[in-house]
Motif scaffolding. Structure first.
Motif, mmCIF file in Angstrom:
data_model
loop_
_atom_site.group_PDB
_atom_site.id
_atom_site.type_symbol
_atom_site.label_atom_id
_atom_site.label_comp_id
_atom_site.label_asym_id
_atom_site.label_seq_id
_atom_site.Cartn_x
_atom_site.Cartn_y
_atom_site.Cartn_z
ATOM 1 N N ILE A 43 6.560 15.497 -1.311
ATOM 2 C CA ILE A 43 5.962 16.652 -1.983
ATOM 3 C C ILE A 43 6.033 17.863 -1.069
ATOM 4 C CG2 ILE A 43 3.987 17.420 -3.337
ATOM 5 C CD1 ILE A 43 2.864 14.591 -2.960
ATOM 6 N N ASP A 44 6.366 18.990 -1.676
ATOM 7 C CA ASP A 44 6.472 20.258 -0.953
ATOM 8 C C ASP A 44 5.081 20.908 -0.880
ATOM 9 O OD1 ASP A 44 6.947 22.782 -0.056
ATOM 10 O OD2 ASP A 44 8.386 23.320 -1.632
ATOM 11 N N TYR A 45 4.502 20.978 0.327
ATOM 12 C CA TYR A 45 3.133 21.517 0.415
ATOM 13 C C TYR A 45 3.104 23.035 0.230
ATOM 14 C CZ TYR A 45 4.061 22.914 5.306
ATOM 15 O OH TYR A 45 4.584 23.480 6.432
ATOM 16 N N LYS A 46 4.297 23.659 0.167
ATOM 17 C CA LYS A 46 4.335 25.104 -0.066
ATOM 18 C C LYS A 46 4.384 25.422 -1.565
ATOM 19 C CE LYS A 46 6.452 26.091 4.376
ATOM 20 N NZ LYS A 46 7.684 26.371 5.109
ATOM 21 N N ASN A 80 1.749 23.645 -7.110
ATOM 22 C CA ASN A 80 1.032 22.493 -7.683
ATOM 23 C C ASN A 80 0.918 21.325 -6.704
ATOM 24 O OD1 ASN A 80 3.723 22.097 -7.625
ATOM 25 N ND2 ASN A 80 3.890 21.185 -9.658
ATOM 26 N N PHE A 81 0.899 21.640 -5.417
ATOM 27 C CA PHE A 81 0.906 20.589 -4.384
ATOM 28 C C PHE A 81 -0.211 19.556 -4.569
ATOM 29 C CE2 PHE A 81 -1.019 19.481 -0.190
ATOM 30 C CZ PHE A 81 -0.146 18.454 0.122
ATOM 31 N N GLU A 113 0.841 -1.205 0.000
ATOM 32 C CA GLU A 113 0.000 0.000 0.000
ATOM 33 C C GLU A 113 0.876 1.255 0.000
ATOM 34 O OE1 GLU A 113 -4.309 -0.846 2.021
ATOM 35 O OE2 GLU A 113 -2.656 -0.569 3.415
ATOM 36 N N THR A 114 0.270 2.362 -0.430
ATOM 37 C CA THR A 114 0.974 3.651 -0.380
ATOM 38 C C THR A 114 0.565 4.376 0.886
ATOM 39 O OG1 THR A 114 1.133 3.863 -2.772
ATOM 40 C CG2 THR A 114 1.214 5.911 -1.507
ATOM 41 N N MET A 156 -2.029 14.041 -5.807
ATOM 42 C CA MET A 156 -2.963 13.129 -6.482
ATOM 43 C C MET A 156 -2.204 12.209 -7.436
ATOM 44 S SD MET A 156 -5.992 13.586 -5.455
ATOM 45 C CE MET A 156 -7.293 13.291 -6.606
ATOM 46 N N LEU A 157 -1.268 12.790 -8.187
ATOM 47 C CA LEU A 157 -0.519 11.991 -9.152
ATOM 48 C C LEU A 157 0.296 10.906 -8.464
ATOM 49 C CD1 LEU A 157 0.835 14.553 -11.759
ATOM 50 C CD2 LEU A 157 -0.542 12.521 -12.208
#
Ligand code: NAP
Length: 222
Positions: free
Chosen positions: A204-207, A210-211, A155-156, A216-217
């Motif tokens: 992933i950088d939440y700042k 395109n977060f 699982e992810t 999602m990708l």
């Protein structure tokens, strides 16, 4: 072993004022107190390391939570590791290494049956690591993931605050368990650390702008 000085004092940091927003200097007051003689079944711990954790800010608010808030004048809450320097207990001897949750102070007197007192074994990690990866954050990560999350191999797993004390351990345990670990962290440097040093599959950088799309990708497409 350490010889006790006659006039040795306990330095304590007291909670002096409830903050609004970020705590200021006036929220804290340094205090010196005598170290009391031990009663039966007590130990005196010389504190070597103190953990500073996000939950402390929550305890400064006068609101209902899963733990009662601190009151003005209390010793600031926190967990420490240190060495037993005096003992009237059969369970602890001078020289034992312990972790104990009794706040920001340089010497701690506590009963040997104190709920949040435990011996630590330095074969498992340094005294400071017992406040980190083999301490409360490590236990939170391990039990939160394995007993609450119960993920299945393959699982992810998406880990928020992935570069922090708990998140960094969660991701590394996830990899050991055969999961795909995707971290979320603030800024490119932290993301590189999470991927390259901690071994997450992605971060992933939440700042970044395109977060949401990136998340999602990564989760849906891989
Ligand atoms: N430590 C424990 O044993 C324990 C136990 C139970 C629950 N928890 C909870 O688990 C969560 C993470 O705890 P932790 O001990 O891993 O914390 P930590 O090491 O201090 O990490 C917290 C992370 O939160 C992010 N963050 C977001 N906004 C922030 C802000 N305004 N100031 C500072 N950091 C900010 C930071 O990462 P970015 O910069 O990437 O956003 C930071 O790395 C907290 O909610 C805590 O209450 C911790």
């Amino acid at each position: 072993m350490e010889r006790m000085e006659e006039n040795m004092k306990n330095q304590r940091m007291l909670f002096a004022k409830r903050p609004f927003g970020e705590p200021e200097d006036e929220c804290f007051q340094l205090d010196e107190a005598d170290i009391p003689e031990l009663e039966d079944n007590q130990i005196l711990v010389k504190v070597c390391w103190l953990s500073l954790d996000p939950y402390m800010r929550g305890r400064m608010n006068d609101v209902k939570s899963y733990v009662a808030p601190m009151q003005i004048g209390d010793v600031m809450t926190g967990e420490s590791t240190g060495i037993v320097v005096k003992s009237t207990s059969e369970k602890f001897t001078v020289g034992d290494h312990v972790a104990v949750h009794k706040g920001w102070q340089s010497y701690i007197v506590c009963n040997d049956d104190e709920e949040r007192l435990m011996k630590v074994n330095l074969d498992n990690g340094s005294l400071s690591a017992h406040l980190g990866v083999v301490g409360m954050p490590g236990r939170t990560a391990y039990f939160g993931l394995t007993e609450v999350g119960k993920p299945l191999v393959g699982e992810t797993l998406v880990v928020a605050a992935a570069s922090g004390a708990v998140g960094s351990a969660v991701g590394q345990i996830a990899k050991i368990l055969g999961l795909r670990a995707v971290g979320i962290a603030g800024g490119p440097e932290k993301c590189q650390y999470v991927k390259n040093d901690l071994g997450f599959d992605a971060c992933i950088d939440y700042k970044a702008e395109n977060f949401e799309e990136e998340l999602m990708l990564l989760v849906l497409v891989g």
